[in-house]
Scaffold this active site. Sequence first.
Site, PDB file in Angstrom:
ATOM      1  N   ASN A  37     -53.626 -35.397 -38.532  1.00 23.95           N
ATOM      2  CA  ASN A  37     -52.620 -34.748 -39.079  1.00 23.95           C
ATOM      3  C   ASN A  37     -51.215 -35.625 -38.762  1.00 23.95           C
ATOM      4  OD1 ASN A  37     -50.912 -32.737 -40.256  1.00 23.95           O
ATOM      5  ND2 ASN A  37     -51.323 -31.424 -39.013  1.00 23.95           N
ATOM      6  N   HIS A 122     -56.065 -15.527 -37.657  1.00 25.60           N
ATOM      7  CA  HIS A 122     -54.612 -15.826 -37.156  1.00 25.60           C
ATOM      8  C   HIS A 122     -53.841 -14.549 -37.705  1.00 25.60           C
ATOM      9  CE1 HIS A 122     -54.158 -20.503 -36.599  1.00 25.60           C
ATOM     10  NE2 HIS A 122     -55.187 -19.924 -36.085  1.00 25.60           N
ATOM     11  N   ARG A 147     -55.807 -14.015 -33.124  1.00 22.04           N
ATOM     12  CA  ARG A 147     -54.827 -14.629 -32.390  1.00 22.04           C
ATOM     13  C   ARG A 147     -53.529 -13.954 -32.851  1.00 22.04           C
ATOM     14  NH1 ARG A 147     -52.920 -20.691 -33.227  1.00 22.04           N
ATOM     15  NH2 ARG A 147     -51.476 -20.056 -34.808  1.00 22.04           N
ATOM     16  N   TYR A 159     -43.861 -22.147 -33.279  1.00 16.81           N
ATOM     17  CA  TYR A 159     -45.094 -22.464 -33.435  1.00 16.81           C
ATOM     18  C   TYR A 159     -45.977 -21.378 -33.938  1.00 16.81           C
ATOM     19  CZ  TYR A 159     -49.976 -23.279 -33.478  1.00 16.81           C
ATOM     20  OH  TYR A 159     -51.390 -23.272 -33.813  1.00 16.81           O
ATOM     21  N   ASP A 212     -51.939 -18.800 -28.520  1.00 16.22           N
ATOM     22  CA  ASP A 212     -51.775 -20.282 -28.502  1.00 16.22           C
ATOM     23  C   ASP A 212     -50.298 -20.256 -27.783  1.00 16.22           C
ATOM     24  OD1 ASP A 212     -51.949 -22.907 -28.512  1.00 16.22           O
ATOM     25  OD2 ASP A 212     -52.686 -23.150 -30.483  1.00 16.22           O
ATOM     26  N   HIS A 214     -49.141 -23.516 -27.239  1.00 16.60           N
ATOM     27  CA  HIS A 214     -49.159 -24.877 -27.650  1.00 16.60           C
ATOM     28  C   HIS A 214     -48.344 -25.778 -26.634  1.00 16.60           C
ATOM     29  CE1 HIS A 214     -49.056 -27.178 -31.965  1.00 16.60           C
ATOM     30  NE2 HIS A 214     -50.013 -26.640 -31.658  1.00 16.60           N
ATOM     31  N   GLU A 238     -54.321 -20.003 -25.008  1.00 20.53           N
ATOM     32  CA  GLU A 238     -54.911 -21.282 -25.306  1.00 20.53           C
ATOM     33  C   GLU A 238     -53.663 -22.207 -24.833  1.00 20.53           C
ATOM     34  OE1 GLU A 238     -55.502 -21.608 -29.571  1.00 20.53           O
ATOM     35  OE2 GLU A 238     -55.206 -23.740 -29.672  1.00 20.53           O
ATOM     36  N   GLU A 264     -58.184 -29.069 -27.855  1.00 18.65           N
ATOM     37  CA  GLU A 264     -58.094 -29.216 -29.458  1.00 18.65           C
ATOM     38  C   GLU A 264     -57.587 -30.606 -29.565  1.00 18.65           C
ATOM     39  OE1 GLU A 264     -55.230 -26.263 -30.985  1.00 18.65           O
ATOM     40  OE2 GLU A 264     -53.823 -27.890 -31.097  1.00 18.65           O
ATOM     41  N   ARG A 285     -62.173 -26.408 -26.808  1.00 18.99           N
ATOM     42  CA  ARG A 285     -61.568 -26.297 -28.175  1.00 18.99           C
ATOM     43  C   ARG A 285     -61.607 -27.314 -28.955  1.00 18.99           C
ATOM     44  NH1 ARG A 285     -59.537 -22.970 -30.951  1.00 18.99           N
ATOM     45  NH2 ARG A 285     -57.613 -24.044 -31.203  1.00 18.99           N
ATOM     46  N   HIS A 314     -61.690 -25.828 -32.705  1.00 16.92           N
ATOM     47  CA  HIS A 314     -60.136 -25.881 -33.333  1.00 16.92           C
ATOM     48  C   HIS A 314     -60.510 -25.666 -34.752  1.00 16.92           C
ATOM     49  CE1 HIS A 314     -56.499 -28.262 -34.147  1.00 16.92           C
ATOM     50  NE2 HIS A 314     -56.145 -26.914 -34.028  1.00 16.92           N
ATOM     51  N   ASP A 318     -55.337 -28.469 -40.723  1.00 10.23           N
ATOM     52  CA  ASP A 318     -55.647 -29.770 -41.014  1.00 10.23           C
ATOM     53  C   ASP A 318     -57.164 -30.497 -40.732  1.00 10.23           C
ATOM     54  OD1 ASP A 318     -54.442 -28.901 -38.361  1.00 10.23           O
ATOM     55  OD2 ASP A 318     -54.789 -30.714 -37.637  1.00 10.23           O
ATOM     56  N   GLU A 341     -62.408 -20.545 -34.197  1.00  7.96           N
ATOM     57  CA  GLU A 341     -61.011 -20.296 -35.225  1.00  7.96           C
ATOM     58  C   GLU A 341     -61.201 -20.336 -36.765  1.00  7.96           C
ATOM     59  OE1 GLU A 341     -57.814 -23.237 -34.283  1.00  7.96           O
ATOM     60  OE2 GLU A 341     -56.275 -21.780 -34.523  1.00  7.96           O
ATOM     61  N   TRP A 405     -44.347 -29.948 -29.221  1.00  8.64           N
ATOM     62  CA  TRP A 405     -43.982 -29.126 -30.373  1.00  8.64           C
ATOM     63  C   TRP A 405     -45.188 -27.962 -30.057  1.00  8.64           C
ATOM     64  CZ3 TRP A 405     -48.149 -28.643 -34.346  1.00  8.64           C
ATOM     65  CH2 TRP A 405     -47.879 -27.625 -35.128  1.00  8.64           C
TER      66      TRP A 405
HETATM   67  O1  EZ4 Z   1     -51.206 -27.464 -34.084  1.00 11.91           O
HETATM   68  O2  EZ4 Z   1     -54.020 -28.406 -36.078  1.00 11.91           O
HETATM   69  O3  EZ4 Z   1     -54.865 -23.751 -32.790  1.00 11.91           O
HETATM   70  N1  EZ4 Z   1     -54.379 -24.396 -33.543  1.00 11.91           N
HETATM   71  C1  EZ4 Z   1     -53.339 -25.406 -33.343  1.00 11.91           C
HETATM   72  C2  EZ4 Z   1     -52.955 -26.109 -34.647  1.00 11.91           C
HETATM   73  C3  EZ4 Z   1     -52.354 -27.461 -34.467  1.00 11.91           C
HETATM   74  C4  EZ4 Z   1     -52.492 -28.245 -35.624  1.00 11.91           C
HETATM   75  C5  EZ4 Z   1     -51.986 -29.749 -35.354  1.00 11.91           C
HETATM   76  O4  EZ4 Z   1     -52.187 -30.623 -36.461  1.00 11.91           O
HETATM   77  O5  EZ4 Z   1     -52.560 -25.437 -32.276  1.00 11.91           O
HETATM   78  O6  EZ4 Z   1     -52.149 -25.280 -35.337  1.00 11.91           O
HETATM   79 CO    CO Z   2     -54.041 -24.788 -30.520  1.00 16.13          CO
END
Ligand code: EZ4
Ligand code: CO
Length: 405
Positions: A37, A122, A147, A159, A212, A214, A238, A264, A285, A314, A318, A341, A405
């Site tokens: 991605n 999700h 999730r 996010y 998550d 992130h 996560e 991931e 993951r 994961h 993407d 997921e 991010w």
């Molecule tokens: O941010 O796949 O658990 N899922 C994630 C995703 C990632 C994207 C990054 O390309 O954290 O949404």
């Molecule tokens: Co994630």
Amino acid sequence: MKIKDIKVFVCCPGRNFVTVKIITDDGLYGIGDATLNGRELAVVAYLEEHVIPCLIGRDAHQIEDIWQYLYKGAYWQNGAVSIAAIAAIDVALWDIKGKVANLPVYQLLGGKSRRAVTVYAHVNGETIEEVLKGLEVAIKEGYKVVRLQCTIPGTEGTYGTLGDKKNYYELQGNRPLPPEHGWSTLKYLNFIPELFKRAREKFGYDIELCHDVHSRLTPIETVQLGKMLEPYRLKFLEDAVTYENTDGYKVIRNQTSIPLALGEKFNTIWDAKPLIENQIIDFVRTAVTHGGGLTPLKKLADFALLYHVRMAPHGAPDLSPVCFMAHMHLDLWAPNFGVQEFVGFGTPELNEIFSYDAKLKDGEIYIEDSPGLGVDFNEEAAKKYPYKRSYLPVTRLEDGTLWSW
Ligand code: EZ4
Ligand code: CO
């Protein structure tokens, strides 16, 4: 059975995908996913200039040797770009081997350990009320694991939430420059326990819940969050902290009982090794595409099994349907499978290009017993959706500091 040709396709049915097709001299072909991605064309160049010329004429059956050749043989070993390229080759070769054997790939891995693959959905929203409504729908649809992500009041672009209410696939599909999001750990920690409190008050404890982070917290902040969330018994938390400093995870592990999921962004089994062998995480993951293919993922699953760590690949949008189907085979086989997921079967444009036979029933996915992976790629349809440069967002703290991010 020699490798005769390898083609690379880039298409953008709402978001970019890089797909590899290996053709053998006896007319069989296999498909692999090489999508990274926001860095898609780097993988294309790596494949076209540095991988494909070395593979023409090789025996398509030698999956393990080809994997080692591309990994160790490059001298530079891991790295997200090279690993995505190796993964696509590896998965396409497993697809071919399944077709030759006339067996689904899970049979080559060791057969089914379960009837179907339990997935987590999700559910996200702008407010707690919206998330709870979504959770009610997901429970009615039969999901057993969900999730939850919610916009953090006072921050921009949280996010995992939809913000502009667009379809998740489209949302990640066309960003010619990276958008910038905001983050406040204080606001997040003040808000997110309330989401899980309300979810448990309303729906009880029969539904399993995940979240998550992130990679936005420090280890000690995660301890605080973990303790606040302990009463709500998450299936896992996560990506609490970025994974580079595995010692940070020891701090978390030693102080809270919240189950931890990570991986991931792991490129190799070695990324996961210290976290697994020290029994610091509960779910790994790693995705087939970003972890180097089915060949290393089988090793990872076998290693994780020794330490009671389960596989939770994961499954974000993407990862193409080719990776999704590779996960189905891995998940059906892995004795230590945890949960997969799942973000839905995608847009009509996506499904015009990729065909695969998978059905969702009561939160579990069933696949047909087709030889190989059971996925196909329509080259003509892909031409209708050319590549568009697109980036993931970047995140900054309120004072402008760049954050994860
Ligand atoms: O941010 O796949 O658990 N899922 C994630 C995703 C990632 C994207 C990054 O390309 O954290 O949404
Ligand atoms: Co994630």
